[in-house]
Design an enzyme around this catalytic site. Sequence first.
Site, PDB file in Angstrom:
ATOM      1  N   HIS A 158       0.835  -1.220   0.000  1.00 12.97           N
ATOM      2  CA  HIS A 158       0.000   0.000   0.000  1.00 12.97           C
ATOM      3  C   HIS A 158       0.867   1.267   0.000  1.00 12.97           C
ATOM      4  O   HIS A 158       0.424   2.300   0.471  1.00 12.97           O
ATOM      5  CB  HIS A 158      -0.941   0.035   1.211  1.00 12.97           C
ATOM      6  CG  HIS A 158      -1.657  -1.252   1.458  1.00 12.97           C
ATOM      7  ND1 HIS A 158      -2.891  -1.539   0.904  1.00 12.97           N
ATOM      8  CD2 HIS A 158      -1.309  -2.348   2.188  1.00 12.97           C
ATOM      9  CE1 HIS A 158      -3.274  -2.749   1.292  1.00 12.97           C
ATOM     10  NE2 HIS A 158      -2.333  -3.262   2.066  1.00 12.97           N
ATOM     11  N   SER A 279      15.642  21.186 -16.438  1.00 11.89           N
ATOM     12  CA  SER A 279      14.452  21.972 -16.735  1.00 11.89           C
ATOM     13  C   SER A 279      14.904  23.238 -17.434  1.00 11.89           C
ATOM     14  O   SER A 279      15.996  23.749 -17.187  1.00 11.89           O
ATOM     15  CB  SER A 279      13.738  22.302 -15.421  1.00 11.89           C
ATOM     16  OG  SER A 279      13.029  23.520 -15.537  1.00 11.89           O
ATOM     17  N   LYS A 285      16.747  21.608 -11.158  1.00 10.43           N
ATOM     18  CA  LYS A 285      16.081  20.334 -11.403  1.00 10.43           C
ATOM     19  C   LYS A 285      16.868  19.317 -12.199  1.00 10.43           C
ATOM     20  O   LYS A 285      17.654  19.640 -13.070  1.00 10.43           O
ATOM     21  CB  LYS A 285      14.748  20.578 -12.117  1.00 10.43           C
ATOM     22  CG  LYS A 285      13.757  21.265 -11.195  1.00 10.43           C
ATOM     23  CD  LYS A 285      12.350  20.977 -11.610  1.00 10.43           C
ATOM     24  CE  LYS A 285      11.956  19.542 -11.347  1.00 10.43           C
ATOM     25  NZ  LYS A 285      10.655  19.265 -11.873  1.00 10.43           N
ATOM     26  N   GLU A 292      10.031   8.197 -17.102  1.00 10.46           N
ATOM     27  CA  GLU A 292       8.717   8.798 -17.379  1.00 10.46           C
ATOM     28  C   GLU A 292       8.254   8.478 -18.796  1.00 10.46           C
ATOM     29  O   GLU A 292       7.089   8.179 -19.038  1.00 10.46           O
ATOM     30  CB  GLU A 292       8.776  10.316 -17.190  1.00 10.46           C
ATOM     31  CG  GLU A 292       8.826  10.724 -15.734  1.00 10.46           C
ATOM     32  CD  GLU A 292       9.016  12.228 -15.564  1.00 10.46           C
ATOM     33  OE1 GLU A 292       8.264  12.815 -14.796  1.00 10.46           O
ATOM     34  OE2 GLU A 292       9.916  12.809 -16.201  1.00 10.46           O
TER      35      GLU A 292
END
Length: 463
Positions: A158, A279, A285, A292
């Site tokens: 979970h 970025s 970043k 992804e």
Amino acid sequence: MTEKKTWSDRFESALHPAIARFNASIGFDIELIEYDIAGSIAHAQMLAHTGIISASEGEQLVEGLQQVLQEYQRGEFQPTVDAEDVHFAVERRLTEITGDVGKKLHTARSRNDQVGTDTRLYLRDRIGKIKTQLREFQRVLIDLAEQNIETLIPGYTHLQRAQPLSLAHHLLAYVEMSQRDWERLTDVAKRVNISPLGSGALAGTTFPIDRHYSAKLLGFERVYNNSLDGVSDRDFAIEFACSASLIMVHLSRLAEEVILWSSEEFRFVTLKDSCATGSSIMPQKKNPDVPELVRGKTGRVFGHLQGLLVLMKGLPLAYNKDLQDDKEALFDTVKTVQACLEAMTILMAEGLEFRPSRLQEAVESDFSNATDVADYLAAKGVPFREAYNLVGKVVKTSLGAGKLLKDLSLDEWKALHEAFEADIYEAISPRQVVAARNSYGGTGFEQVQQALDMARSRLNSDT
Ligand code: ARG
């Protein structure tokens, strides 16, 4: 209006240019050219073998077809939309090269059995390549696991801390998944490797062909028993898309974990510069674009599976032009799976670094050893459910006191239950918690070492 078409004199005028473009598949089925030529060579040899054409005609056809392939490979032969599809394109060029004999190639054959043959040869080849890639992916994961048998990582259910694990055990779970992927492809390949050649348009042919002969030349294991089924079956493409979807499920789950692990919230891994991107606006970043993209591309592979299923569901026997539309889905599935496997393999091999001190800190700072306290009491004869309830209470009071289980004094333990002894500290240390799970398939270090050995020996076998 375009030039007059390849088909018979029944047609008086040419196709409307927009309809010609709409109808044509050459823009994508050119991908099949080397398989189309291989299929035609086998067909020509079969025609000569059975005496349907002469031996010399057979040789001229084979040589001509080889020349078409060379011209294509050298970039000299670039069929355009007026060829309609790869089959017409090759036959037309062959006829230009060989003259009238080229016109004999299509004896006892239809584009329907031809395209089915080409697609199977293509897919058989690509399945072999994907299987090799899966093995490489496994090898990288096994190497990484080997370096991390004793590295601990929180295990979750979970997405809540559950029990600590050997990092190797976690990685080997993906080796098992990709093993099933590998086995599934081996199984699918059996049904890809059946020859429809000689099924004709739908009903077979009046010529004394030898389907087994051409099938053997092409390395097919057997031939379709029913010509209608031979030209209209696309089960093999759907089975492949399904297997490909499962590969993507597995890659996507790993991708998701890497994305989580690399976040500031987890900090379990650092992405290396070679596999991360920045970025355009936020200079601090470092983004996990590779996993992804893998997670994102999974959707289109599922879409192709769905598309193929729907493509087939309403088709009356036998061939229908709808079947031309299986190709882009199939090609894109193959390309996407290959690209994602390659990217994930590189990412796992050299694109990330686990952070051992951070992982150690994580496994030491939670209650994921609570089950072990209950197991400790149960091993001393306290019924498990009673022990479980007692430990629940301990966790509650410890949380209230801002303490972890390891911070309780022996007196506090003894006050909870007289069965607790000084060895409780060892029993709940993360390392011991992991080591103790020595049941078959568990995360105990001995089990992990055995699983690793087994996985490694499987790498070089063909099962
Ligand atoms: N380009 C076609 C396809 O991919 C080849 C078969 C065409 N057959 C036909 N009867 N029109 O399906």
